[in-house]
Every structure is written in C-alpha cells, then in structure tokens.
Scaffold this motif. Structure first.
Motif, PDB file in Angstrom:
ATOM      1  N   ILE A   1       0.805  -0.888   0.010  1.00 12.62           N
ATOM      2  CA  ILE A   1      -0.013   0.249  -0.028  1.00 12.62           C
ATOM      3  C   ILE A   1       1.218   1.644  -0.007  1.00 12.62           C
ATOM      4  N   ASN A   2       1.176   1.954  -1.292  1.00 16.18           N
ATOM      5  CA  ASN A   2       2.159   3.074  -1.318  1.00 16.18           C
ATOM      6  C   ASN A   2       1.521   4.165  -0.837  1.00 16.18           C
ATOM      7  N   GLU A   3       1.315   4.608   1.117  1.00  8.06           N
ATOM      8  CA  GLU A   3       1.027   5.157   1.769  1.00  8.06           C
ATOM      9  C   GLU A   3       1.740   5.442   3.140  1.00  8.06           C
ATOM     10  N   ALA A   4       2.821   6.411   3.867  1.00 10.08           N
ATOM     11  CA  ALA A   4       3.672   6.754   5.049  1.00 10.08           C
ATOM     12  C   ALA A   4       2.226   5.992   6.047  1.00 10.08           C
ATOM     13  N   PHE A   5       1.798   4.826   6.719  1.00 11.95           N
ATOM     14  CA  PHE A   5       1.183   5.009   7.464  1.00 11.95           C
ATOM     15  C   PHE A   5       1.270   5.675   9.395  1.00 11.95           C
ATOM     16  N   SER A   6       0.486   6.101  10.243  1.00 12.00           N
ATOM     17  CA  SER A   6       0.709   6.054  11.395  1.00 12.00           C
ATOM     18  C   SER A   6      -0.531   5.618  12.216  1.00 12.00           C
ATOM     19  N   ILE A   7      -0.640   5.640  14.015  1.00 12.80           N
ATOM     20  CA  ILE A   7      -0.980   4.611  14.983  1.00 12.80           C
ATOM     21  C   ILE A   7      -0.948   5.810  15.415  1.00 12.80           C
ATOM     22  N   CYS A   8      -2.532   6.149  15.578  1.00 10.40           N
ATOM     23  CA  CYS A   8      -2.976   6.733  16.940  1.00 10.40           C
ATOM     24  C   CYS A   8      -3.664   6.183  18.190  1.00 10.40           C
TER      25      CYS A   8
ATOM     26  N   ASN B   1     -12.592  10.526   9.035  1.00 11.64           N
ATOM     27  CA  ASN B   1     -13.051  10.067   8.251  1.00 11.64           C
ATOM     28  C   ASN B   1     -12.996   8.166   7.588  1.00 11.64           C
ATOM     29  N   LEU B   2     -13.789   7.401   8.155  1.00 15.62           N
ATOM     30  CA  LEU B   2     -14.133   6.550   7.779  1.00 15.62           C
ATOM     31  C   LEU B   2     -14.542   6.525   6.709  1.00 15.62           C
ATOM     32  N   ASN B   3     -14.689   7.736   6.199  1.00 11.06           N
ATOM     33  CA  ASN B   3     -14.736   7.522   4.429  1.00 11.06           C
ATOM     34  C   ASN B   3     -13.501   6.920   2.719  1.00 11.06           C
ATOM     35  N   GLU B   4     -12.390   7.492   4.414  1.00 11.23           N
ATOM     36  CA  GLU B   4     -11.006   7.614   3.900  1.00 11.23           C
ATOM     37  C   GLU B   4     -10.692   5.803   3.009  1.00 11.23           C
ATOM     38  N   LEU B   5      -9.711   6.242   2.506  1.00 13.08           N
ATOM     39  CA  LEU B   5      -9.001   4.649   2.274  1.00 13.08           C
ATOM     40  C   LEU B   5      -8.335   4.174   3.332  1.00 13.08           C
ATOM     41  N   TYR B   6      -7.888   3.139   3.298  1.00 15.11           N
ATOM     42  CA  TYR B   6      -7.017   2.168   4.918  1.00 15.11           C
ATOM     43  C   TYR B   6      -6.984   3.408   6.055  1.00 15.11           C
ATOM     44  N   VAL B   7      -7.882   3.627   6.344  1.00  7.50           N
ATOM     45  CA  VAL B   7      -8.766   4.131   8.047  1.00  7.50           C
ATOM     46  C   VAL B   7      -9.284   2.497   8.862  1.00  7.50           C
ATOM     47  N   PHE B   8      -8.233   2.383   9.481  1.00 12.85           N
ATOM     48  CA  PHE B   8      -8.637   0.858  10.908  1.00 12.85           C
ATOM     49  C   PHE B   8      -8.882   1.741  12.145  1.00 12.85           C
TER      50      PHE B   8
ATOM     51  N   THR C   1      -0.482   9.100   6.844  1.00  9.27           N
ATOM     52  CA  THR C   1       0.352   9.697   7.640  1.00  9.27           C
ATOM     53  C   THR C   1      -0.587  10.934   7.367  1.00  9.27           C
ATOM     54  N   LYS C   2      -1.672  11.220   6.439  1.00  4.76           N
ATOM     55  CA  LYS C   2      -1.835  12.275   5.844  1.00  4.76           C
ATOM     56  C   LYS C   2      -2.826  12.665   6.479  1.00  4.76           C
ATOM     57  N   LEU C   3      -3.715  11.105   7.360  1.00  2.00           N
ATOM     58  CA  LEU C   3      -4.951  11.179   7.767  1.00  2.00           C
ATOM     59  C   LEU C   3      -5.028  11.810   9.309  1.00  2.00           C
ATOM     60  N   VAL C   4      -4.203  11.611   9.597  1.00  2.00           N
ATOM     61  CA  VAL C   4      -3.526  11.763  11.101  1.00  2.00           C
ATOM     62  C   VAL C   4      -4.801  12.683  12.080  1.00  2.00           C
ATOM     63  N   PRO C   5      -5.709  12.002  12.249  1.00  2.00           N
ATOM     64  CA  PRO C   5      -6.129  13.480  13.497  1.00  2.00           C
ATOM     65  C   PRO C   5      -5.241  14.645  14.321  1.00  2.00           C
ATOM     66  N   LYS C   6      -5.473  15.760  14.087  1.00  2.00           N
ATOM     67  CA  LYS C   6      -5.247  16.536  15.222  1.00  2.00           C
ATOM     68  C   LYS C   6      -5.251  16.172  16.558  1.00  2.00           C
ATOM     69  N   ALA C   7      -6.379  16.299  16.912  1.00  2.00           N
ATOM     70  CA  ALA C   7      -6.272  15.955  18.832  1.00  2.00           C
ATOM     71  C   ALA C   7      -5.878  14.384  19.124  1.00  2.00           C
ATOM     72  N   CYS C   8      -4.471  14.199  18.702  1.00  2.00           N
ATOM     73  CA  CYS C   8      -4.218  12.573  19.153  1.00  2.00           C
ATOM     74  C   CYS C   8      -3.552  13.123  20.505  1.00  2.00           C
ATOM     75  N   ILE C   9      -3.808  11.779  21.308  1.00  2.00           N
ATOM     76  CA  ILE C   9      -3.154  11.695  22.515  1.00  2.00           C
ATOM     77  C   ILE C   9      -1.474  11.030  22.203  1.00  2.00           C
ATOM     78  N   GLU C  10      -1.730  10.031  21.328  1.00  2.00           N
ATOM     79  CA  GLU C  10      -0.550  10.341  21.373  1.00  2.00           C
ATOM     80  C   GLU C  10      -0.143   9.069  19.328  1.00  2.00           C
ATOM     81  N   VAL C  11       0.575   9.266  19.338  1.00  2.00           N
ATOM     82  CA  VAL C  11       1.355   8.682  17.859  1.00  2.00           C
ATOM     83  C   VAL C  11       1.975   8.295  17.008  1.00  2.00           C
ATOM     84  N   GLU C  12       2.569   7.425  16.231  1.00  2.00           N
ATOM     85  CA  GLU C  12       3.968   6.145  16.624  1.00  2.00           C
ATOM     86  C   GLU C  12       3.556   6.780  14.352  1.00  2.00           C
ATOM     87  N   HIS C  13       4.711   7.047  13.980  1.00  2.00           N
ATOM     88  CA  HIS C  13       4.922   7.766  12.532  1.00  2.00           C
ATOM     89  C   HIS C  13       5.254   7.054  11.920  1.00  2.00           C
TER      90      HIS C  13
END
Length: 121
Positions: free
Chosen positions: A6-13, A22-29, A43-55
């Motif tokens: 999957i040609n995206e950089a991902f983040s875990i939040c 936005n659950l209508n975006e691709l590859y949002v779990f 990563t481009k879809l990371v919510p602004k109000a994260c408690i913790e995030v790992e990129h």
C-alpha cells in the motif's frame, strides 16, 4: 504468497474519540476497547487531537484468497518478519489481512519475504 504494498506512509494513533476520523477515506482502521480508541491511517489523515501517535509505518496486504477457511498465512509471514528483528501489527478485515511494519525495517523485511517466495504484485 502474493502480497501488495500500500503506497502510503502510515501512522498509529491513540485518540480521545473518533470525531475527527473520516471513515470514508481508504485504509483507515479503527478499534475501540474498554481502555482506548485507536486509529491506523495514512499519515496525511492523522487526526489533529491525538493523545499519542507513532509515525513511519509501512503497510502491505495479502493479495490472494485469505478467507476464513485458510490458516497459517499470518504465522508464515510473522515468522519471516520476526527473523528480521522487528515487530508487526496485523489488521484483519473480512477479505484479507494487512501487515504493518516500521518503515526503517521495510527493505530488510521485503527482501526476506521475497527470499521466502513471497511476491509483491
């Protein structure tokens, strides 16, 4: 085994709630337990109000029949990846499984998978 990158950089939040997701975006779990709300997304879809995030996560999926009647696919992949001294995060969907690994280990893991007769299509 056929795999697809999957040609995206991902983040875990870890988030307070899913109001910014936005659950209508691709590859949002998402997952919601008695202890937390989690989001895995590009990563481009990371919510602004994260408690913790790992990129810096990379993601690929099993690109062949991974139905419920099949077994051992994740164990096979996890064994190869573990030998590269890195952890994985697996997300199962109805049709297939997605495997996330740290971006810094991607080239090593990809090479090991290809040496074990996995093919990226």
């Amino acid at each position: 085994m056929d795999l697809q990158m999957i040609n995206e950089a991902f983040s875990i939040c870890k988030v307070k709630d899913f109001s910014e997701v936005n659950l209508n975006e691709l590859y949002v779990f998402t997952s919601h337990t008695d202890e937390e709300y989690s989001v895995i997304c590009p990563t481009k879809l990371v919510p602004k109000a994260c408690i913790e995030v790992e990129h810096d996560w990379r993601c690929f999926r099993i690109a062949e029949d991974a139905s419920f009647g099949k077994y051992g696919m994740i164990a096979f992949l996890a064994d190869i990846i573990a030998k590269q001294k890195t952890g994985i995060l697996v997300v199962a969907t109805y049709d297939t499984d997605y495997i996330l690994i740290k971006g810094s280990k991607w080239e090593e893991v990809k090479g090991a998978l290809e040496e074990s007769n996995c093919r990226f299509i």
